[in-house]
Design an enzyme around this catalytic site. Structure first.
Site, PDB file in Angstrom:
ATOM      1  N   ALA A 178      41.399 -17.157  20.208  1.00 57.35           N
ATOM      2  CA  ALA A 178      42.641 -17.855  19.846  1.00 57.35           C
ATOM      3  C   ALA A 178      42.643 -18.279  18.380  1.00 57.35           C
ATOM      4  O   ALA A 178      43.641 -18.091  17.669  1.00 57.35           O
ATOM      5  CB  ALA A 178      42.846 -19.057  20.765  1.00 57.35           C
TER       6      ALA A 178
ATOM      7  N   LYS B  56      41.299 -22.210  38.201  1.00 53.88           N
ATOM      8  CA  LYS B  56      40.282 -21.965  37.166  1.00 53.88           C
ATOM      9  C   LYS B  56      38.960 -21.667  37.835  1.00 53.88           C
ATOM     10  O   LYS B  56      38.709 -22.109  38.962  1.00 53.88           O
ATOM     11  CB  LYS B  56      40.115 -23.213  36.282  1.00 53.88           C
ATOM     12  CG  LYS B  56      39.610 -22.899  34.896  1.00 53.88           C
ATOM     13  CD  LYS B  56      40.767 -22.467  34.030  1.00 53.88           C
ATOM     14  CE  LYS B  56      40.451 -22.288  32.596  1.00 53.88           C
ATOM     15  NZ  LYS B  56      41.688 -22.264  31.790  1.00 53.88           N
TER      16      LYS B  56
END
Ligand code: GLU
Length: 415
Positions: A220, A105
């Protein structure tokens, strides 16, 4: 005392799984820390003519199963520990869906909401210039996450290709299709979350055509609003929220109109016919299915007891604290954990990498069928672990992921 340090939470989850798997001390040590961390600063000249120095990270948590994979966040509250936690979770996420990838990440501490398009481009290019020496198609492949998107990926890819003097679209995923992106990537995270709900309804007998609510209305959340009805053949969306407002309508929203309103105005606030409610109220509404799709630590011991949803499908990373997990489990709420519920995004990212390698692209149906197969299989593998070990779903998903990574470390002779 409830822990809000996401990395401590992530480490605790690994240790719990390791205990169930009887892992030895060296393996545990390897899995509770990132393998590689890169912290750096980079200067950017802002629109006002002044130079601003940005603090940023790229963390390659574990790469035993393949190159590190995971998004890049642009967020004002980013810290080394949020990135460590997210990189850690990516490791189990790629493993749970059985992708030949590790976990990573990255993040930049910045507030994109206050930045111009030109400033965002300069930050994107500055960031990738700094990490170019440590990433690579066979080493570490970033993607979008909170407040980054296909445009961010394109700037970064362009900068990277300029540095290496080579065409290398597979260096980042979730690009627009015109520059090496795949069909079906934009809605993949939400699609995966809804497929999980479909499988859960089959196993537990819940009715997916009843009500649902979505906390967080970014990429999302918006796609889940639409796909829930499309994939499950019905359902009434009665509440949604974003950082500016939470809105409610017991008669149900039209997801398409709501998404249009969000795209036009930048928020769900002032949507016609909606009643504004408190953010916290949304999570405790009487709904069948709840999709947390915002940030970490949304469901805590403060509100878990009042949650009425039967299924929680975690599209966000780390939305539930361990204390809340225990409460939800006792109440019999079926939590589909983040590393499983949100794995659709990275799954289609992997499909994008494969297509970029071959420079030959699949049609939308192929992408969706392959995604469905991967996610359904992962859901039922986690179900098996849950039954066999009599543990809650998050721990079951962790056990599946951690076992696969530990096995790879062992095979390599690392432990
Ligand atoms: N940021 C997404 C996640 O947290 C996608 C990562 C990727 O596609 O590499 O799963």
């Amino acid at each position: 005392m409830e822990s809000y340090n996401s990395f401590k939470v992530a480490q605790q989850q690994v240790m719990e799984s390791a205990k169930l798997l009887n892992l030895d001390q060296a393996t545990i040590e390897l899995l509770i820390y990132p393998q590689r961390e890169f912290k750096f600063t980079f200067p950017v000249r802002m629109d006002d003519g002044k130079v601003k120095v940005f603090h940023a990270w790229r963390i390659q948590y574990n790469y035993a199963r393949g190159p590190a994979k995971g998004g890049i966040r642009f967020h004002p509250e980013e810290t080394v520990d949020t990135i460590r936690a997210l990189a850690c979770w990516m490791t189990w996420k790629t493993a749970v869906v059985d992708l030949p990838l590790g976990g990573g990440k990255g993040g930049v501490c910045c507030d994109p909401k206050t930045m111009s398009e030109r400033e965002l481009e300069a930050v994107s290019r500055g960031y990738i210039r700094a990490i170019a020496p440590i990433i690579g198609i066979e080493r570490d492949i970033p993607a979008p996450d909170v407040y980054t998107n296909p445009q961010t990926m394109t700037w970064m890819m362009d900068e990277y290709e300029t540095i290496v003097n080579n065409h290398q679209p597979g260096i980042l995923t979730d690009k627009p299709q015109q520059v090496g992106g795949t069909e079906g990537r934009r809605d993949a995270t939400a699609r995966g979350g809804v497929i999980n709900v479909r499988e859960a309804c089959k196993v537990y007998g819940f009715d997916p055509t009843k009500t649902y609510a979505i906390q967080g209305f970014g990429n999302a959340g918006q796609r889940a609003a639409l796909l829930h009805q499309e994939i499950l053949g019905g359902g009434k969306l009665i509440a949604v929220s974003d950082s500016r407002a939470a809105i409610f309508n017991p008669d149900g929203f039209d997801p398409k109109e709501l998404v249009m309103h969000k795209l036009k105005t930048g928020t769900v606030k002032n949507f016609p016919g909606a009643k504004e409610i408190q953010h916290n109220e949304l999570l405790t509404l009487d709904v069948e299915i709840l999709y947390p799709a915002a940030l970490e630590n949304a469901i805590t011991s403060q509100n878990a007891d009042n949650i009425k949803a039967k299924i929680i499908s975690e599209l966000a990373n780390g939305p539930t604290t361990p204390e809340a997990d225990i409460i939800l489990n006792k109440k019999g709420v079926h939590v589909i954990p983040d590393i499983l519920a949100s794995a659709g995004g990275v799954t289609v990212s992997y499909f994008e990498m494969v297509q970029d390698k071959y420079s030959y692209f699949w049609d939308e149906e192929q992408v969706q069928q392959r995604l469905d197969k991967k996610i359904s299989k992962a859901y039922h593998t986690v179900q098996e672990a849950l039954r066999e070990k009599k543990i809650h779903p998050r721990l079951a998903a962790m056990v599946v992921g951690v076992a696969r990574v530990a096995e790879a470390c062992k095979l390599r002779g690392w432990v």
